[in-house]
Write an enzyme that holds these catalytic residues in place. Structure first.
Site, PDB file in Angstrom:
ATOM      1  N   HIS A  82      39.761  70.737  43.509  1.00  0.00           N
ATOM      2  CA  HIS A  82      40.326  69.780  44.459  1.00  0.00           C
ATOM      3  C   HIS A  82      39.807  70.049  45.876  1.00  0.00           C
ATOM      4  CE1 HIS A  82      43.635  67.209  46.131  1.00  0.00           C
ATOM      5  NE2 HIS A  82      43.445  68.011  47.176  1.00  0.00           N
ATOM      6  N   GLU A  83      39.947  71.292  46.325  1.00  0.00           N
ATOM      7  CA  GLU A  83      39.528  71.607  47.687  1.00  0.00           C
ATOM      8  C   GLU A  83      38.018  71.512  47.846  1.00  0.00           C
ATOM      9  OE1 GLU A  83      41.577  71.575  49.945  1.00  0.00           O
ATOM     10  OE2 GLU A  83      43.406  71.787  48.757  1.00  0.00           O
TER      11      GLU A  83
ATOM     12  N   HIS B 138      37.170  68.003  48.668  1.00  0.00           N
ATOM     13  CA  HIS B 138      37.273  67.798  50.117  1.00  0.00           C
ATOM     14  C   HIS B 138      36.047  68.384  50.815  1.00  0.00           C
ATOM     15  CE1 HIS B 138      41.243  66.112  50.539  1.00  0.00           C
ATOM     16  NE2 HIS B 138      41.864  67.156  50.021  1.00  0.00           N
TER      17      HIS B 138
ATOM     18  N   HIS C 296      33.147  66.193  50.668  1.00  0.00           N
ATOM     19  CA  HIS C 296      33.342  65.036  51.548  1.00  0.00           C
ATOM     20  C   HIS C 296      32.860  65.377  52.963  1.00  0.00           C
ATOM     21  CE1 HIS C 296      36.359  61.557  52.578  1.00  0.00           C
ATOM     22  NE2 HIS C 296      35.096  61.189  52.676  1.00  0.00           N
TER      23      HIS C 296
END
Length: 680
Positions: A469-470, A473, A476
């Site tokens: 998940h991180e 990010h 991104h």
């Protein structure tokens, strides 16, 4: 006098902050100098005699305050990930000063007049898509900060901003203190009963770090407390540990957050009304995809009802399991994870102790990297002898398919008392092209329980999901390809920002990834096919519980920010009453209870916005379907669209339109309900 390293040109590799030379006492001078520079730059833009144009106003603002940005990012990354009493005192002092500095710029009448003039002429300025978006963001940012108010309104909103900055800082520091002060020392065999070897190893390392050599310590890090609640057969200690975890922020004494919360809510409500909104939720959601509180409540309610029904059915199974074990007590919050593990073992022949040997941290990092390589062509090269802020931090250079530098990725994976709980992505520098190609420096911060010296760190499957998940990010931020810092990387609508991260989680659960990287930490053997099959078959196990604890938090967050007189409420009584209204099962608590809800009260990033994870999940569940429909989870054409429209686009496009450009249509909630096991 010694030279302040924060105020010199950084000659470190890749212009990382010179961590090995920075001392806490450098920050006060650096902030004062950098704020003065930034103010002079913005004043010069406001006072110039030339008529406003995009270059001398908007682009100039984007270039201003560079030193302040560098100092602030360095400081706040440290206060989150490796703080101490000196840094915390500086943080308490600097928070209102930074808020006042921001208000001085955002409430500068001449500066706003220049921006407003450009906004009114925007159709005639010949702006490209990116320029137009940046102008829109500046105009909205100034308006939402109060630039259009009269002098009394401006003065009051500036006071509110300063006070909120102080309150948010104190809220965070109170939680960190409660977390770091607590330790459950396991002294006897009875204390350690039921605990698997992986947890005992991590608890021994936690004890060593805290001066209890030869003993075992459970901390309030999720990677420590959750497996303890899952496996400990000592119900008394489970209750003690759970209550400590649950009570963060509401203990008697100076770390109690109740007054901070009510004052924060009252000030937010006042700010919203000054700006013409009925309440803070309406104000906050006006600048999101959701737009209105009703739209948020509608989504959450659609998910809450089937989730609560499933959670009640799950509770019945837990009660039956307890009865089978000769335990006739009611299932309490400190029992849920313990009996869930037993039910999962019975229904799926699967338990965490089987999985963890195959989920070693280094392998999961490589799995995340390899997924990015196969999707986007980027590769990762670990660098040694790079200055970092803590010895545990690892540094990787990110390279594009032609071997050119993309950025730096820092991984900070282990729990420690100087780090706040949770997991997050941040940046020491954002990508932009204003002064040449400026490469991003991105950091992922986790709180995994560290393995013993020389031993592998083993993760739960939830830990591994958090890592993916991180890293979503992180990508991104790393893959951003825009001109302006204002819209770089994760600078997107709050309920869109979780799409790249939650979407990235999907690859972890794919056999093609797990079969390659889920290898035994001692033997190197791949996870057996039958174990992998059982893991995937149990993907939605306990999903009612997980959805209820999250959705309850999101609903309470929304309702808190709809209150007309929030300063009059009793936080504990309010929480209990609101949970009663929605039919919260007694044996489940909110994922984040109000007194330690850092997403909402450590700043206003997720205030009235915790729903964002679910809003984004509607998109991520639907978006991964594009790869499934292509018949290849690494389909190049689909991955190229994903890079173009989501991961590299930053805040340039409208989120709804860019999602449609990737997927070919709007997302459907059916995909979310199916993903969570609430629909066929």
């Amino acid at each position: 006098m010694t030279t302040n390293p924060l105020l010199t040109d950084w000659t470190t590799p890749f212009e990382l902050p010179p961590f090995d030379n920075i001392k806490p006492e450098h920050f006060e001078e650096a902030f004062e100098t950098a704020m003065a520079e930034a103010k002079a730059e913005s004043d010069e833009i406001a006072e110039q005699s030339d008529r406003p144009d995009f270059g001398n106003t908007i682009a100039a603002l984007e270039k201003s305050g560079e030193r302040l940005t560098k100092v602030a990012r360095t400081f706040f990354n440290l206060t989150s990930a490796d703080t101490n009493e000196t840094l915390q005192q500086i943080e308490r002092d600097i928070a209102p000063k930074l808020a006042r500095h921001s208000s001085d710029m955002l409430l500068n009448e001449k500066l706003f007049e220049r921006i407003a003039e450009l906004w009114n002429q925007r159709e005639t300025l010949g702006l490209n898509t990116e320029d137009a978006k940046v102008l829109e963001r500046y105009h909205m940012m100034f308006q939402r900060a109060g630039a259009g108010l009269d002098e009394n309104g401006k003065s009051r909103i500036a006071e509110i901003s300063q006070r909120l900055a102080t309150l948010g800082t104190q809220f965070s520091q109170n939680i960190l203190r409660d977390e770091s002060d607590y330790q459950l020392v396991l002294e006897t065999e009875e204390d350690r009963a039921g605990l698997p070897d992986f947890l005992l190893t991590a608890a021994a390392e936690a004890a060593r770090e805290r001066g209890h050599d030869g003993k075992h310590v459970i901390t309030l890090s999720r990677s420590s407390i959750e497996p303890f609640l899952q496996f400990s057969t000592n119900r008394r200690l489970r209750e003690e540990a759970f209550n400590a975890w649950s009570a963060r922020g509401e203990l008697e004494g100076e770390t109690n957050n109740a007054k901070i919360i009510t004052e924060t809510l009252a000030l937010r409500s006042e700010k919203a009304k000054l700006l013409g909104f009925e309440n803070f939720a309406a104000f906050k959601l006006d600048d999101t995809m959701a737009k209105t509180p009703d739209n948020v409540r509608d989504l959450l309610t659609k998910v809450w009802e089937p989730a609560a029904a499933q959670a009640r059915a799950e509770e019945q199974k837990l009660s039956k399991m307890a009865a089978n074990d000769g335990e006739n007590h009611t299932i309490e919050a400190w029992d849920w994870r313990f009996y869930s593990e037993k039910v999962r073992k019975e229904e799926h022949d699967l338990d965490e102790t089987e999985l963890k040997p195959y989920l070693q941290l280094d392998s999961m990092i490589q799995a995340a990297f390899d997924t990015a390589t196969r999707l986007f062509g980027v590769t990762f090269r670990e660098l040694d002898d790079i200055p970092v802020y803590h010895p545990d931090v690892r540094v990787f250079e990110v390279l594009d398919p032609s071997g050119q530098h993309v950025g730096l990725f820092l991984g900070d994976y282990f729990a420690r008392p100087s780090k706040r709980s949770g997991a997050w992505m941040s940046g020491f520098r954002s990508q932009h092209k204003l002064n040449g190609n400026v490469a991003p420096i991105i950091v992922n911060v986790m709180n995994f329980s560290k393995g013993a010296p020389g031993e592998a760190t083993l993760l739960t499957f939830d830990d591994a999901r958090t890592l993916f998940h991180e890293f979503g990010h992180g990508l991104h931020g790393l893959l951003s390809d825009v001109t302006y810092p204002m819209i770089s990387g994760t600078s997107v609508a709050r309920d869109f920002v979780e799409l790249p991260s939650q979407l990235y989680e999907h690859w972890l659960s794919e056999p093609e990834v797990l079969s390659k990287f889920a290898t035994h930490y001692k033997t190197g053997e791949k996870m057996p096919t039958d174990l992998l099959d059982k893991l995937l078959a149990a993907a939605n196990f306990n999903q009612g519980f997980a959805t209820v604890e999250y959705t309850a938090s999101a609903l309470i967050d929304l309702e808190l920010h709809l209150l007309d007189s929030p300063d009059e409420i009793d936080i504990a009584a309010y929480e209990k009453a609101e949970l009663g209204k929605i039919g919260m099962p007694d044996a489940i608590t909110m994922r984040h209870r109000i007194p330690h809800f850092q997403h909402v009260f450590s700043g206003d990033g997720y205030s009235a916005g915790y729903y964002s994870y679910m809003w984004s999940e509607v998109m991520d569940a639907d978006a991964f379907g594009a790869f499934k429909e292509a018949g290849d989870i690494f389909d190049k054409e689909t991955a190229d669209r994903l890079l173009t429209h989501i991961y590299s686009a930053g805040g340039r496009p409208d989120p709804e339109e860019t999602y449609k450009a990737f997927r070919g249509r709007a997302p459907k909630i059916d995909a979310l309900l199916k993903k969570r096991g609430f629909a066929a």
